[in-house]
Motif scaffolding. Structure first.
Motif, PDB file in Angstrom:
ATOM      1  N   PRO A  61      -7.347  56.078  -2.321  1.00  0.00           N
ATOM      2  CA  PRO A  61      -6.287  55.359  -1.618  1.00  0.00           C
ATOM      3  C   PRO A  61      -4.893  55.795  -2.081  1.00  0.00           C
ATOM      4  O   PRO A  61      -4.713  56.268  -3.218  1.00  0.00           O
ATOM      5  N   ALA A  62      -3.922  55.654  -1.205  1.00  0.00           N
ATOM      6  CA  ALA A  62      -2.545  56.004  -1.537  1.00  0.00           C
ATOM      7  C   ALA A  62      -1.882  54.866  -2.307  1.00  0.00           C
ATOM      8  O   ALA A  62      -2.249  53.706  -2.170  1.00  0.00           O
ATOM      9  N   SER A  91       0.861  52.426  -2.650  1.00  0.00           N
ATOM     10  CA  SER A  91       1.873  51.829  -1.778  1.00  0.00           C
ATOM     11  C   SER A  91       3.151  51.457  -2.525  1.00  0.00           C
ATOM     12  O   SER A  91       4.224  51.386  -1.925  1.00  0.00           O
ATOM     13  N   THR A  92       3.061  51.221  -3.832  1.00  0.00           N
ATOM     14  CA  THR A  92       4.244  50.803  -4.590  1.00  0.00           C
ATOM     15  C   THR A  92       5.272  51.926  -4.698  1.00  0.00           C
ATOM     16  O   THR A  92       6.462  51.674  -4.823  1.00  0.00           O
ATOM     17  N   GLN A  93       4.809  53.174  -4.642  1.00  0.00           N
ATOM     18  CA  GLN A  93       5.723  54.310  -4.766  1.00  0.00           C
ATOM     19  C   GLN A  93       6.177  54.855  -3.419  1.00  0.00           C
ATOM     20  O   GLN A  93       7.033  55.726  -3.354  1.00  0.00           O
ATOM     21  N   ALA A  94       5.611  54.352  -2.341  1.00  0.00           N
ATOM     22  CA  ALA A  94       5.913  54.883  -1.014  1.00  0.00           C
ATOM     23  C   ALA A  94       7.265  54.374  -0.509  1.00  0.00           C
ATOM     24  O   ALA A  94       7.573  53.193  -0.625  1.00  0.00           O
ATOM     25  N   GLN A  95       8.061  55.282   0.037  1.00  0.00           N
ATOM     26  CA  GLN A  95       9.327  54.897   0.654  1.00  0.00           C
ATOM     27  C   GLN A  95       9.069  54.161   1.969  1.00  0.00           C
ATOM     28  O   GLN A  95       9.765  53.225   2.321  1.00  0.00           O
ATOM     29  N   GLN A  96       8.052  54.621   2.690  1.00  0.00           N
ATOM     30  CA  GLN A  96       7.688  54.025   3.973  1.00  0.00           C
ATOM     31  C   GLN A  96       6.192  53.725   3.964  1.00  0.00           C
ATOM     32  O   GLN A  96       5.386  54.572   3.588  1.00  0.00           O
ATOM     33  N   LEU A  97       5.837  52.524   4.358  1.00  0.00           N
ATOM     34  CA  LEU A  97       4.432  52.128   4.379  1.00  0.00           C
ATOM     35  C   LEU A  97       3.774  52.551   5.692  1.00  0.00           C
ATOM     36  O   LEU A  97       4.313  52.310   6.774  1.00  0.00           O
ATOM     37  N   LYS A  98       2.631  53.181   5.582  1.00  0.00           N
ATOM     38  CA  LYS A  98       1.825  53.486   6.754  1.00  0.00           C
ATOM     39  C   LYS A  98       0.855  52.325   6.964  1.00  0.00           C
ATOM     40  O   LYS A  98       0.041  52.037   6.094  1.00  0.00           O
ATOM     41  N   VAL A  99       0.978  51.672   8.106  1.00  0.00           N
ATOM     42  CA  VAL A  99       0.237  50.442   8.374  1.00  0.00           C
ATOM     43  C   VAL A  99      -0.675  50.640   9.577  1.00  0.00           C
ATOM     44  O   VAL A  99      -0.218  51.038  10.649  1.00  0.00           O
ATOM     45  N   VAL A 100      -1.955  50.375   9.384  1.00  0.00           N
ATOM     46  CA  VAL A 100      -2.919  50.489  10.478  1.00  0.00           C
ATOM     47  C   VAL A 100      -2.759  49.297  11.406  1.00  0.00           C
ATOM     48  O   VAL A 100      -2.639  48.156  10.949  1.00  0.00           O
ATOM     49  N   VAL A 122      -7.385  53.502   5.022  1.00  0.00           N
ATOM     50  CA  VAL A 122      -6.825  53.050   3.740  1.00  0.00           C
ATOM     51  C   VAL A 122      -7.624  53.643   2.581  1.00  0.00           C
ATOM     52  O   VAL A 122      -7.057  54.079   1.579  1.00  0.00           O
ATOM     53  N   ALA A 123      -8.950  53.693   2.728  1.00  0.00           N
ATOM     54  CA  ALA A 123      -9.803  54.234   1.667  1.00  0.00           C
ATOM     55  C   ALA A 123      -9.476  55.685   1.360  1.00  0.00           C
ATOM     56  O   ALA A 123      -9.552  56.115   0.200  1.00  0.00           O
ATOM     57  N   GLU A 124      -9.108  56.463   2.380  1.00  0.00           N
ATOM     58  CA  GLU A 124      -8.843  57.885   2.151  1.00  0.00           C
ATOM     59  C   GLU A 124      -7.364  58.205   1.965  1.00  0.00           C
ATOM     60  O   GLU A 124      -6.989  59.369   1.843  1.00  0.00           O
ATOM     61  N   GLY A 125      -6.520  57.181   1.949  1.00  0.00           N
ATOM     62  CA  GLY A 125      -5.120  57.402   1.643  1.00  0.00           C
ATOM     63  C   GLY A 125      -4.253  57.818   2.817  1.00  0.00           C
ATOM     64  O   GLY A 125      -3.102  58.221   2.633  1.00  0.00           O
ATOM     65  N   LYS A 126      -4.766  57.718   4.047  1.00  0.00           N
ATOM     66  CA  LYS A 126      -3.962  58.049   5.219  1.00  0.00           C
ATOM     67  C   LYS A 126      -3.136  56.859   5.702  1.00  0.00           C
ATOM     68  O   LYS A 126      -2.315  56.999   6.607  1.00  0.00           O
ATOM     69  N   ALA A 127      -3.386  55.698   5.137  1.00  0.00           N
ATOM     70  CA  ALA A 127      -2.593  54.498   5.409  1.00  0.00           C
ATOM     71  C   ALA A 127      -2.549  53.666   4.136  1.00  0.00           C
ATOM     72  O   ALA A 127      -3.448  53.752   3.298  1.00  0.00           O
TER      73      ALA A 127
END
Length: 266
Positions: free
Chosen positions: A151-152, A154-163, A198-203
Protein backbone atom coordinates in the motif's frame (compact mmCIF):
# COMPACT_ATOMS: atom_id res chain seq x y z
CA UNK A 1 -3.54 -21.95 11.20
CA UNK A 2 -1.04 -19.97 9.08
CA UNK A 3 0.54 -23.12 7.63
CA UNK A 4 -2.88 -24.40 6.58
CA UNK A 5 -3.73 -21.06 4.97
CA UNK A 6 -0.57 -21.08 2.85
CA UNK A 7 -1.42 -24.64 1.76
CA UNK A 8 -4.93 -23.59 0.72
CA UNK A 9 -3.96 -20.48 -1.23
CA UNK A 10 -2.83 -22.04 -4.52
CA UNK A 11 -5.81 -24.44 -4.73
CA UNK A 12 -8.17 -21.51 -4.18
CA UNK A 13 -6.42 -19.53 -6.91
CA UNK A 14 -6.94 -22.48 -9.25
CA UNK A 15 -10.62 -22.60 -8.32
CA UNK A 16 -11.06 -18.92 -9.20
CA UNK A 17 -9.36 -19.57 -12.53
CA UNK A 18 -11.81 -22.37 -13.35
CA UNK A 19 -14.76 -20.22 -12.31
CA UNK A 20 -13.35 -17.33 -14.33
CA UNK A 21 -13.03 -19.53 -17.42
CA UNK A 22 -16.68 -20.55 -17.11
CA UNK A 23 -17.71 -16.89 -16.83
CA UNK A 24 -15.60 -15.89 -19.84
CA UNK A 25 -17.24 -18.50 -22.06
CA UNK A 26 -20.52 -16.67 -21.54
CA UNK A 27 -19.03 -13.16 -21.41
CA UNK A 28 -17.57 -13.57 -24.90
CA UNK A 29 -20.94 -14.46 -26.44
CA UNK A 30 -23.35 -12.06 -28.06
CA UNK A 31 -25.69 -11.07 -25.22
CA UNK A 32 -28.50 -10.29 -27.66
CA UNK A 33 -29.06 -14.03 -28.21
CA UNK A 34 -30.42 -14.21 -24.68
CA UNK A 35 -33.31 -11.81 -25.28
CA UNK A 36 -35.84 -14.60 -25.85
CA UNK A 37 -34.49 -16.80 -23.09
CA UNK A 38 -35.60 -16.97 -19.49
CA UNK A 39 -31.97 -16.93 -18.35
CA UNK A 40 -29.85 -13.81 -18.69
CA UNK A 41 -26.12 -14.14 -19.47
CA UNK A 42 -25.42 -12.67 -16.05
CA UNK A 43 -27.49 -15.34 -14.29
CA UNK A 44 -25.96 -18.13 -16.33
CA UNK A 45 -22.41 -16.96 -15.66
CA UNK A 46 -23.10 -16.43 -11.96
CA UNK A 47 -24.56 -19.90 -11.47
CA UNK A 48 -21.87 -21.62 -13.54
CA UNK A 49 -19.14 -20.05 -11.42
CA UNK A 50 -21.01 -20.80 -8.19
CA UNK A 51 -21.35 -24.48 -9.05
CA UNK A 52 -17.65 -24.86 -9.79
CA UNK A 53 -16.57 -23.00 -6.66
CA UNK A 54 -18.82 -24.89 -4.26
CA UNK A 55 -17.83 -28.29 -5.67
CA UNK A 56 -14.12 -27.53 -5.66
CA UNK A 57 -14.03 -25.94 -2.20
CA UNK A 58 -15.72 -29.05 -0.80
CA UNK A 59 -12.83 -31.07 -2.26
CA UNK A 60 -10.16 -29.16 -0.33
CA UNK A 61 -11.82 -28.56 3.07
CA UNK A 62 -14.78 -29.37 5.27
CA UNK A 63 -15.56 -25.72 6.03
CA UNK A 64 -19.13 -24.53 5.35
CA UNK A 65 -19.71 -22.21 2.42
CA UNK A 66 -21.78 -19.03 2.22
CA UNK A 67 -22.21 -17.78 -1.33
CA UNK A 68 -24.32 -15.00 -2.79
CA UNK A 69 -26.02 -17.75 -4.79
CA UNK A 70 -26.78 -19.84 -1.70
CA UNK A 71 -27.44 -17.15 0.88
CA UNK A 72 -30.55 -18.69 2.43
CA UNK A 73 -28.63 -20.35 5.28
CA UNK A 74 -30.25 -19.39 8.57
CA UNK A 75 -28.59 -17.09 11.08
CA UNK A 76 -29.09 -19.79 13.71
CA UNK A 77 -26.79 -22.03 11.70
CA UNK A 78 -24.35 -19.36 10.54
CA UNK A 79 -23.67 -17.96 14.00
CA UNK A 80 -22.14 -21.29 15.05
CA UNK A 81 -19.49 -21.06 12.34
CA UNK A 82 -15.95 -20.29 13.50
CA UNK A 83 -14.37 -20.77 10.07
CA UNK A 84 -16.15 -20.71 6.71
CA UNK A 85 -15.79 -19.82 3.03
CA UNK A 86 -17.44 -16.59 1.88
CA UNK A 87 -17.95 -16.45 -1.88
CA UNK A 88 -19.15 -14.06 -4.54
CA UNK A 89 -19.07 -16.04 -7.81
CA UNK A 90 -19.43 -12.89 -9.93
CA UNK A 91 -18.98 -9.46 -8.38
CA UNK A 92 -19.56 -6.43 -10.57
CA UNK A 93 -22.81 -7.11 -12.39
CA UNK A 94 -22.89 -3.68 -14.06
CA UNK A 95 -19.32 -4.16 -15.25
CA UNK A 96 -20.20 -7.58 -16.66
CA UNK A 97 -23.20 -6.24 -18.55
CA UNK A 98 -21.27 -3.21 -19.84
CA UNK A 99 -18.41 -5.55 -20.83
CA UNK A 100 -15.72 -3.26 -19.40
CA UNK A 101 -13.85 -6.18 -17.79
CA UNK A 102 -13.99 -4.90 -14.22
CA UNK A 103 -15.78 -7.86 -12.65
CA UNK A 104 -14.34 -10.49 -10.35
CA UNK A 105 -14.57 -13.92 -8.80
CA UNK A 106 -14.17 -13.59 -5.02
CA UNK A 107 -13.32 -16.33 -2.52
CA UNK A 108 -12.46 -15.60 1.13
CA UNK A 109 -11.88 -17.72 4.19
CA UNK A 110 -13.30 -16.15 7.33
CA UNK A 111 -11.99 -17.18 10.76
CA UNK A 112 -13.63 -15.82 13.92
CA UNK A 113 -15.05 -12.84 12.05
CA UNK A 114 -11.92 -11.81 10.17
CA UNK A 115 -10.92 -12.58 6.57
CA UNK A 116 -7.67 -14.58 6.74
CA UNK A 117 -7.35 -15.69 3.10
CA UNK A 118 -8.63 -14.02 -0.02
CA UNK A 119 -8.43 -14.41 -3.80
CA UNK A 120 -9.86 -11.88 -6.25
CA UNK A 121 -9.71 -12.97 -9.88
CA UNK A 122 -10.55 -10.53 -12.68
CA UNK A 123 -10.70 -13.00 -15.58
CA UNK A 124 -11.43 -10.51 -18.35
CA UNK A 125 -8.21 -8.59 -17.65
CA UNK A 126 -6.19 -11.64 -16.53
CA UNK A 127 -5.28 -10.31 -13.11
CA UNK A 128 -5.45 -12.09 -9.76
CA UNK A 129 -4.98 -10.61 -6.29
CA UNK A 130 -4.26 -13.08 -3.50
CA UNK A 131 -3.29 -12.84 0.13
CA UNK A 132 -2.95 -14.79 3.35
CA UNK A 133 -2.66 -13.16 6.77
CA UNK A 134 0.88 -13.71 7.96
CA UNK A 135 1.87 -15.17 4.59
CA UNK A 136 2.20 -14.22 0.93
CA UNK A 137 0.33 -11.36 -0.72
CA UNK A 138 0.69 -10.66 -4.43
CA UNK A 139 -0.80 -9.68 -7.75
CA UNK A 140 -0.55 -12.18 -10.60
CA UNK A 141 -0.43 -10.74 -14.11
CA UNK A 142 -1.51 -12.20 -17.44
CA UNK A 143 1.96 -13.66 -18.04
CA UNK A 144 1.71 -15.46 -14.65
CA UNK A 145 4.41 -13.22 -13.14
CA UNK A 146 3.74 -12.12 -9.57
CA UNK A 147 4.71 -9.08 -7.56
CA UNK A 148 4.25 -8.41 -3.85
CA UNK A 149 1.60 -5.86 -2.89
CA UNK A 150 2.51 -2.73 -0.96
CA UNK A 151 0.00 0.00 0.00
CA UNK A 152 1.01 3.62 -0.56
CA UNK A 153 1.83 5.96 2.33
CA UNK A 154 -0.99 8.47 2.51
CA UNK A 155 0.65 10.63 5.19
CA UNK A 156 3.46 11.64 2.82
CA UNK A 157 1.26 12.16 -0.24
CA UNK A 158 0.67 15.70 -1.47
CA UNK A 159 -2.53 14.55 -3.17
CA UNK A 160 -4.67 11.63 -2.08
CA UNK A 161 -5.82 9.14 -4.68
CA UNK A 162 -9.33 8.13 -3.65
CA UNK A 163 -11.30 5.24 -5.13
CA UNK A 164 -14.87 6.16 -5.91
CA UNK A 165 -17.77 6.37 -8.31
CA UNK A 166 -17.19 6.93 -12.01
CA UNK A 167 -19.89 9.59 -12.07
CA UNK A 168 -19.68 11.77 -8.98
CA UNK A 169 -18.96 11.71 -5.28
CA UNK A 170 -21.82 11.96 -2.80
CA UNK A 171 -21.97 14.94 -0.42
CA UNK A 172 -20.99 12.55 2.40
CA UNK A 173 -17.81 11.51 0.61
CA UNK A 174 -17.05 15.12 -0.31
CA UNK A 175 -17.38 16.12 3.37
CA UNK A 176 -15.09 13.28 4.45
CA UNK A 177 -12.41 14.27 1.93
CA UNK A 178 -12.67 17.96 2.83
CA UNK A 179 -12.12 17.09 6.50
CA UNK A 180 -8.86 15.35 5.58
CA UNK A 181 -7.46 18.70 4.48
CA UNK A 182 -5.74 17.41 1.34
CA UNK A 183 -6.40 17.61 -2.37
CA UNK A 184 -7.81 14.42 -3.80
CA UNK A 185 -7.87 12.72 -7.18
CA UNK A 186 -10.62 10.29 -8.16
CA UNK A 187 -9.59 6.77 -9.15
CA UNK A 188 -12.54 4.98 -10.76
CA UNK A 189 -12.86 1.19 -10.65
CA UNK A 190 -15.58 -1.44 -10.51
CA UNK A 191 -16.36 -4.36 -8.19
CA UNK A 192 -14.02 -5.56 -5.41
CA UNK A 193 -11.07 -4.26 -7.45
CA UNK A 194 -11.65 -0.97 -5.61
CA UNK A 195 -10.16 -2.46 -2.43
CA UNK A 196 -7.35 -4.07 -4.40
CA UNK A 197 -6.23 -0.67 -5.72
CA UNK A 198 -5.44 0.34 -2.14
CA UNK A 199 -3.66 -2.97 -1.48
CA UNK A 200 -1.31 -2.43 -4.42
CA UNK A 201 -0.67 1.25 -3.76
CA UNK A 202 -2.54 2.70 -6.76
CA UNK A 203 -4.91 4.51 -4.39
CA UNK A 204 -4.61 5.75 -0.81
CA UNK A 205 -8.21 5.50 0.33
CA UNK A 206 -11.52 3.91 -0.52
CA UNK A 207 -14.35 5.34 1.62
CA UNK A 208 -17.54 3.35 1.13
CA UNK A 209 -20.65 5.18 2.23
CA UNK A 210 -23.13 3.00 0.41
CA UNK A 211 -24.57 -0.53 0.60
CA UNK A 212 -22.39 -3.61 0.14
CA UNK A 213 -22.78 -7.22 1.22
CA UNK A 214 -20.21 -9.27 3.09
CA UNK A 215 -19.41 -11.45 0.06
CA UNK A 216 -18.67 -8.27 -1.96
CA UNK A 217 -15.74 -7.28 0.23
CA UNK A 218 -14.33 -10.27 2.14
CA UNK A 219 -11.81 -11.60 -0.39
CA UNK A 220 -10.36 -8.20 -1.22
CA UNK A 221 -10.44 -7.30 2.49
CA UNK A 222 -8.14 -10.26 3.17
CA UNK A 223 -5.80 -9.06 0.42
CA UNK A 224 -5.72 -5.54 1.90
CA UNK A 225 -4.95 -6.89 5.38
CA UNK A 226 -2.26 -9.25 4.08
CA UNK A 227 -0.63 -6.34 2.24
CA UNK A 228 -0.51 -4.29 5.45
CA UNK A 229 -3.56 -2.11 4.91
CA UNK A 230 -6.80 -2.07 6.87
CA UNK A 231 -10.56 -1.96 6.44
CA UNK A 232 -12.27 -0.12 9.27
CA UNK A 233 -15.77 1.08 10.12
CA UNK A 234 -16.88 4.65 9.45
CA UNK A 235 -18.82 6.69 11.98
CA UNK A 236 -20.28 10.19 12.04
CA UNK A 237 -18.89 12.84 14.37
CA UNK A 238 -20.94 15.53 16.10
CA UNK A 239 -20.86 17.66 12.95
CA UNK A 240 -22.27 14.80 10.88
CA UNK A 241 -18.99 14.20 9.05
CA UNK A 242 -18.03 10.60 8.42
CA UNK A 243 -14.68 9.55 9.81
CA UNK A 244 -12.60 6.47 10.53
CA UNK A 245 -13.64 4.73 13.76
CA UNK A 246 -10.52 2.55 13.86
CA UNK A 247 -12.62 -0.58 14.45
CA UNK A 248 -12.11 -3.42 11.97
CA UNK A 249 -14.90 -4.47 9.62
CA UNK A 250 -15.97 -7.96 10.76
CA UNK A 251 -18.04 -10.73 9.21
CA UNK A 252 -20.85 -13.02 10.34
CA UNK A 253 -21.49 -10.98 13.46
CA UNK A 254 -25.20 -10.37 12.82
CA UNK A 255 -28.16 -11.80 10.97
CA UNK A 256 -27.97 -9.32 8.10
CA UNK A 257 -25.16 -9.83 5.57
CA UNK A 258 -25.09 -6.11 4.74
CA UNK A 259 -21.87 -4.31 5.67
CA UNK A 260 -21.83 -1.06 7.63
CA UNK A 261 -20.02 1.85 5.96
CA UNK A 262 -16.26 1.35 5.89
CA UNK A 263 -12.91 2.86 4.92
CA UNK A 264 -10.09 1.04 3.14
CA UNK A 265 -6.72 2.63 3.86
CA UNK A 266 -2.99 1.97 4.05
Amino acid sequence: MSEQLNTLLEPVIDITRSAGDAIMEIYQKDFSIYEKSDESPLTEADLAAHKIIVQRLADISDYPILSEESADISWQERQTWQTYWLVDPLDGTKEFIKKNGEFTVNIALIHQGSPVLGVVNAPAINEIYAGVIGGSCFKEHSDKSRNALQPANSTQAQQLKVVGSRSHQSPEIAGFLEALGKDSELVAMGSSLKLCLVAEGKAHLYPRLGPTSEWDTAAAHAVVNAAGGKVTLMQQNDAGIWQDSGDELLYNQKESVLNPYFLVSA
